[in-house]
Design a protein around this motif. Structure first.
Motif, PDB file in Angstrom:
ATOM      1  N   SER A 297       1.399  -1.525   0.092  1.00 63.72           N
ATOM      2  CA  SER A 297       0.014   0.070   0.002  1.00 63.72           C
ATOM      3  C   SER A 297       1.150   1.303  -0.125  1.00 63.72           C
ATOM      4  CB  SER A 297      -1.136   0.076   0.903  1.00 63.72           C
ATOM      5  OG  SER A 297      -0.075  -0.321   2.358  1.00 63.72           O
ATOM      6  N   ARG A 298       2.294   1.134   0.378  1.00 61.86           N
ATOM      7  CA  ARG A 298       2.869   2.540   0.173  1.00 61.86           C
ATOM      8  C   ARG A 298       3.119   2.666  -1.169  1.00 61.86           C
ATOM      9  NH1 ARG A 298       7.971  -0.585   2.760  1.00 61.86           N
ATOM     10  NH2 ARG A 298       7.776  -1.540   1.710  1.00 61.86           N
ATOM     11  N   LEU A 299       2.951   1.599  -2.142  1.00 63.88           N
ATOM     12  CA  LEU A 299       2.776   2.247  -2.938  1.00 63.88           C
ATOM     13  C   LEU A 299       1.874   2.689  -4.348  1.00 63.88           C
ATOM     14  CD1 LEU A 299       5.386  -0.860  -4.693  1.00 63.88           C
ATOM     15  CD2 LEU A 299       6.120   1.248  -4.011  1.00 63.88           C
ATOM     16  N   LEU A 300       0.491   1.942  -3.623  1.00 63.67           N
ATOM     17  CA  LEU A 300      -0.258   2.766  -3.916  1.00 63.67           C
ATOM     18  C   LEU A 300      -0.487   3.589  -3.425  1.00 63.67           C
ATOM     19  CD1 LEU A 300      -3.035   2.053  -5.866  1.00 63.67           C
ATOM     20  CD2 LEU A 300      -4.477   0.500  -3.534  1.00 63.67           C
ATOM     21  N   ALA A 301      -0.505   4.173  -2.020  1.00 66.94           N
ATOM     22  CA  ALA A 301      -0.341   5.141  -2.307  1.00 66.94           C
ATOM     23  C   ALA A 301       0.403   6.721  -2.685  1.00 66.94           C
ATOM     24  CB  ALA A 301       0.038   5.311  -0.246  1.00 66.94           C
ATOM     25  N   GLU A 302       1.514   5.723  -3.210  1.00 66.38           N
ATOM     26  CA  GLU A 302       2.474   7.188  -4.198  1.00 66.38           C
ATOM     27  C   GLU A 302       1.996   7.422  -5.151  1.00 66.38           C
ATOM     28  OE1 GLU A 302       7.523   8.250  -4.709  1.00 66.38           O
ATOM     29  OE2 GLU A 302       6.075   5.763  -3.818  1.00 66.38           O
ATOM     30  N   ALA A 303       1.554   6.606  -5.749  1.00 67.75           N
ATOM     31  CA  ALA A 303       0.841   6.340  -7.372  1.00 67.75           C
ATOM     32  C   ALA A 303       0.126   7.539  -7.554  1.00 67.75           C
ATOM     33  CB  ALA A 303       0.686   4.929  -7.026  1.00 67.75           C
ATOM     34  N   THR A 304      -0.837   6.828  -6.364  1.00 63.37           N
ATOM     35  CA  THR A 304      -2.267   8.147  -5.875  1.00 63.37           C
ATOM     36  C   THR A 304      -2.034   9.321  -5.292  1.00 63.37           C
ATOM     37  OG1 THR A 304      -3.574   5.846  -4.875  1.00 63.37           O
ATOM     38  CG2 THR A 304      -4.476   7.526  -4.724  1.00 63.37           C
ATOM     39  N   ILE A 305      -0.916   9.869  -4.751  1.00 67.25           N
ATOM     40  CA  ILE A 305      -0.806  10.892  -4.514  1.00 67.25           C
ATOM     41  C   ILE A 305      -0.139  12.114  -5.674  1.00 67.25           C
ATOM     42  CG2 ILE A 305       0.500  12.919  -3.215  1.00 67.25           C
ATOM     43  CD1 ILE A 305      -2.077  11.684  -1.904  1.00 67.25           C
ATOM     44  N   LYS A 306       0.956  11.493  -6.240  1.00 62.26           N
ATOM     45  CA  LYS A 306       1.215  11.663  -8.144  1.00 62.26           C
ATOM     46  C   LYS A 306      -0.002  11.748  -8.963  1.00 62.26           C
ATOM     47  CE  LYS A 306       6.071   9.484  -7.816  1.00 62.26           C
ATOM     48  NZ  LYS A 306       7.250   8.388  -8.236  1.00 62.26           N
ATOM     49  N   LEU A 307      -0.496  11.369  -8.821  1.00 59.73           N
ATOM     50  CA  LEU A 307      -1.667  11.229  -9.860  1.00 59.73           C
ATOM     51  C   LEU A 307      -3.104  12.401  -9.356  1.00 59.73           C
ATOM     52  CD1 LEU A 307      -3.785  10.270 -12.542  1.00 59.73           C
ATOM     53  CD2 LEU A 307      -4.677   9.407 -10.391  1.00 59.73           C
ATOM     54  N   ALA A 308      -2.839  11.932  -7.411  1.00 58.14           N
ATOM     55  CA  ALA A 308      -3.367  13.435  -7.548  1.00 58.14           C
ATOM     56  C   ALA A 308      -2.777  14.805  -7.989  1.00 58.14           C
ATOM     57  CB  ALA A 308      -3.590  13.438  -5.945  1.00 58.14           C
ATOM     58  N   ASP A 309      -1.001  14.956  -7.612  1.00 55.10           N
ATOM     59  CA  ASP A 309      -0.425  16.044  -7.530  1.00 55.10           C
ATOM     60  C   ASP A 309      -0.457  16.837  -9.519  1.00 55.10           C
ATOM     61  OD1 ASP A 309       2.098  17.849  -7.274  1.00 55.10           O
ATOM     62  OD2 ASP A 309       2.634  17.046  -8.201  1.00 55.10           O
ATOM     63  N   ALA A 310      -0.158  15.895 -10.340  1.00 57.63           N
ATOM     64  CA  ALA A 310      -0.816  16.110 -11.823  1.00 57.63           C
ATOM     65  C   ALA A 310      -2.202  16.577 -11.534  1.00 57.63           C
ATOM     66  CB  ALA A 310      -0.515  14.711 -12.440  1.00 57.63           C
ATOM     67  N   ILE A 311      -2.830  15.566 -11.398  1.00 50.79           N
ATOM     68  CA  ILE A 311      -4.231  16.488 -11.457  1.00 50.79           C
ATOM     69  C   ILE A 311      -4.518  17.949 -11.050  1.00 50.79           C
ATOM     70  CG2 ILE A 311      -6.531  16.040 -10.746  1.00 50.79           C
ATOM     71  CD1 ILE A 311      -6.665  12.992 -10.453  1.00 50.79           C
ATOM     72  N   LEU A 312      -4.034  18.393 -10.089  1.00 51.72           N
ATOM     73  CA  LEU A 312      -4.332  18.892  -9.470  1.00 51.72           C
ATOM     74  C   LEU A 312      -3.247  20.802  -9.984  1.00 51.72           C
ATOM     75  CD1 LEU A 312      -4.159  18.902  -5.556  1.00 51.72           C
ATOM     76  CD2 LEU A 312      -5.715  19.034  -6.700  1.00 51.72           C
ATOM     77  N   LYS A 313      -2.047  20.249 -10.878  1.00 51.64           N
ATOM     78  CA  LYS A 313      -1.789  21.086 -11.541  1.00 51.64           C
ATOM     79  C   LYS A 313      -1.728  21.206 -12.828  1.00 51.64           C
ATOM     80  CE  LYS A 313       2.420  20.643  -8.547  1.00 51.64           C
ATOM     81  NZ  LYS A 313       3.932  20.142  -7.764  1.00 51.64           N
ATOM     82  N   LYS A 314      -3.162  20.636 -13.282  1.00 49.24           N
ATOM     83  CA  LYS A 314      -3.318  20.208 -14.659  1.00 49.24           C
ATOM     84  C   LYS A 314      -2.192  19.655 -15.753  1.00 49.24           C
ATOM     85  CE  LYS A 314      -7.100  23.813 -13.857  1.00 49.24           C
ATOM     86  NZ  LYS A 314      -7.904  22.590 -13.565  1.00 49.24           N
ATOM     87  N   GLN A 315      -1.879  18.537 -15.157  1.00 47.96           N
ATOM     88  CA  GLN A 315      -0.686  18.416 -15.889  1.00 47.96           C
ATOM     89  C   GLN A 315      -1.349  16.700 -16.237  1.00 47.96           C
ATOM     90  OE1 GLN A 315       2.644  17.768 -13.420  1.00 47.96           O
ATOM     91  NE2 GLN A 315       3.191  19.683 -13.160  1.00 47.96           N
ATOM     92  N   THR A 316      -0.767  16.248 -17.273  1.00 53.99           N
ATOM     93  CA  THR A 316      -0.681  14.731 -17.930  1.00 53.99           C
ATOM     94  C   THR A 316       0.130  14.150 -16.980  1.00 53.99           C
ATOM     95  OG1 THR A 316      -0.705  15.753 -20.369  1.00 53.99           O
ATOM     96  CG2 THR A 316      -0.282  12.967 -19.508  1.00 53.99           C
ATOM     97  N   PRO A 317      -1.038  13.557 -16.444  1.00 53.35           N
ATOM     98  CA  PRO A 317      -0.177  12.090 -15.182  1.00 53.35           C
ATOM     99  C   PRO A 317       0.329  11.072 -16.163  1.00 53.35           C
ATOM    100  CG  PRO A 317      -2.508  12.070 -15.075  1.00 53.35           C
ATOM    101  CD  PRO A 317      -2.130  12.739 -16.620  1.00 53.35           C
ATOM    102  N   SER A 318       2.085  10.725 -15.206  1.00 48.05           N
ATOM    103  CA  SER A 318       2.803   9.874 -15.772  1.00 48.05           C
ATOM    104  C   SER A 318       3.161   9.058 -15.070  1.00 48.05           C
ATOM    105  CB  SER A 318       3.809  10.208 -16.645  1.00 48.05           C
ATOM    106  OG  SER A 318       4.713   9.125 -17.307  1.00 48.05           O
ATOM    107  N   ILE A 319       2.774   8.038 -14.827  1.00 48.25           N
ATOM    108  CA  ILE A 319       2.725   6.952 -12.650  1.00 48.25           C
ATOM    109  C   ILE A 319       4.564   5.922 -12.973  1.00 48.25           C
ATOM    110  CG2 ILE A 319       1.680   6.656 -10.731  1.00 48.25           C
ATOM    111  CD1 ILE A 319       0.779   9.458 -11.962  1.00 48.25           C
ATOM    112  N   ALA A 320       5.099   5.925 -13.002  1.00 46.57           N
ATOM    113  CA  ALA A 320       6.031   5.185 -12.460  1.00 46.57           C
ATOM    114  C   ALA A 320       5.816   3.666 -12.362  1.00 46.57           C
ATOM    115  CB  ALA A 320       7.316   5.585 -12.818  1.00 46.57           C
ATOM    116  N   GLY A 321       5.983   2.548 -12.581  1.00 45.87           N
ATOM    117  CA  GLY A 321       5.411   1.631 -11.717  1.00 45.87           C
ATOM    118  C   GLY A 321       3.711   0.512 -11.750  1.00 45.87           C
ATOM    119  N   THR A 322       3.334   1.830 -12.799  1.00 48.86           N
ATOM    120  CA  THR A 322       1.834   1.177 -13.104  1.00 48.86           C
ATOM    121  C   THR A 322       1.376   0.769 -14.458  1.00 48.86           C
ATOM    122  OG1 THR A 322       1.471   3.472 -13.809  1.00 48.86           O
ATOM    123  CG2 THR A 322       0.738   2.671 -11.082  1.00 48.86           C
TER     124      THR A 322
END
Length: 369
Positions: A297-322
């Motif tokens: 769940s450490r990896l899932l939490a990290e990937a999810t917050i990276k996604l959230a960060d991209a969404i909030l910054k209106k960037q195209t998400p690119s989530i390594a390891g997924t």
């Protein structure tokens, strides 16, 4: 003096406009994390990790636990909306969440469905989870290997009983179907015999309901296992139990250990699980539970917050390891990011879970490590 007063008023107006009229409010909540329950230990850890990763990127975040009560979670989400949250991460309990998710979407709040797909909703665009069918595939593969089903004969078939997760959780259907794709061919060959209800797939709704574990609650699984041991499984010795997660697996083991047929660890059936819970790590080390599927769940939490960060910054998400794909909610396709689960047995539990630092030294001391 008057000039200084006018200047001060002007500064206050400018600050007021920044803080309260369209700018970021001082102390405002950025990310609300709505977790479903606390009786499954991983959700507490998920909430903590999500908050930790969000804060490491400079966001203000809170998490809540809903005690498997959708009405309670809805109130928690309503509170997040009131606080002006910009993004919600939601692991729901059932489709009763949809009304408040619609309210959040109308308020312009971004939403990520976390590890549990929110069905029958068109009000969100993103989903993060693990490869769900692979979880079931790994559970069943472990059973095949442990029972040596490739060498079994119809003259002496192995005996198994089936458990599934909560019928209100869409994931439970994927887990079960992934497992049965592996097990059904051995049933067809006559080398694997199922005791109790036998849905070949989750599409057999009546039989699936009979093996389901409402709310993922261990006490429900234990009661059903006890009934099986005095009913359909009374006159047989079970070789395996397909259990969908760790609390259900441990509940089945506890019920078996109160039955004279399974009065020693060596006599226990092969029991599956998932989540790598601390109590299950102990069971695996003791030889009581055969395996768990580790979803870090450490990896899932990290990937999810990276996604959230991209969404909030209106960037195209690119989530390594997924792996990027789509899941359908019955209302729309949502962009989905999948992580890979890992099969863990006594042979690799130390390397995969313990040595990776998933649990703290203090937590490991509680199980004698």
């Amino acid at each position: 003096m008057r000039r200084a007063f006018v200047f001060a008023v002007a500064v206050l107006l400018i600050l007021g406009g920044t803080l309260f009229a369209g700018g970021k409010q001082e102390g405002a909540l950025d990310i609300g994390l709505a977790m479903p329950e606390s009786h499954v230990a991983r959700w507490v850890m998920d909430g903590q990790k999500l908050k930790e990763y969000a804060e490491s990127l400079g966001y203000k975040a809170e998490y809540t636990l809903a005690d498997a009560d959708q009405a309670k979670q809805n109130k928690q989400i309503e509170d997040y909306i009131t606080k002006g949250v910009k993004l919600l991460v939601v692991a729901n309990i059932n489709t009763g969440v949809n009304t408040v998710i619609a309210d959040a979407a109308k308020a312009g709040i971004e939403i990520i469905s976390y590890d549990r797909l929110m069905m029958d909703s068109a009000d969100y665009n993103y989903y993060t989870t693990f490869n769900l069918k692979k979880v079931g595939f790994l559970q069943a593969t472990a059973i095949v290997q442990a029972l040596k089903l490739d060498q079994a004969t119809s003259a002496k078939p192995k005996i198994i009983t089936l458990f599934a997760g909560s019928p209100t959780d869409n994931n439970a259907y994927f887990f079960f179907d992934g497992a049965m794709e592996v097990l059904n061919p051995f049933v067809d060959k006559g080398v694997l015999k199922i005791v109790g209800p036998y849905p070949r797939t989750s599409a057999d709704k009546d039989n699936f309901q009979r093996i389901a574990t409402e709310g993922w609650r261990a006490e429900n699984a234990k009661k059903r296992m006890e009934n099986l041991l005095t009913g359909d499984a009374k006159d047989v010795v079970l070789d395996a139990i397909l259990a969908p997660n760790d609390p259900v697996g441990r509940a089945c083991i506890e019920a078996c250990m109160n039955d004279a047929k399974y009065d020693t660890i060596a006599k226990l059936p092969i029991v599956t699980g998932q989540d790598g819970e601390l109590a299950t790590v102990q069971y695996i080390l003791e030889g009581k539970q055969y395996m768990t599927v580790f979803k870090d769940s450490r990896l899932l939490a990290e990937a999810t917050i990276k996604l959230a960060d991209a969404i909030l910054k209106k960037q195209t998400p690119s989530i390594a390891g997924t792996v990027k794909t789509t899941f359908n909610t019955n209302k729309k396709n949502v962009t989905t990011y999948l992580l890979d689960p890992i099969l863990v047995t006594k042979d690799n539990v130390k390397k995969i879970i313990i040595d990776s630092g998933y649990y703290t030294p203090e937590e490991l001391k509680t199980i004698g490590l």
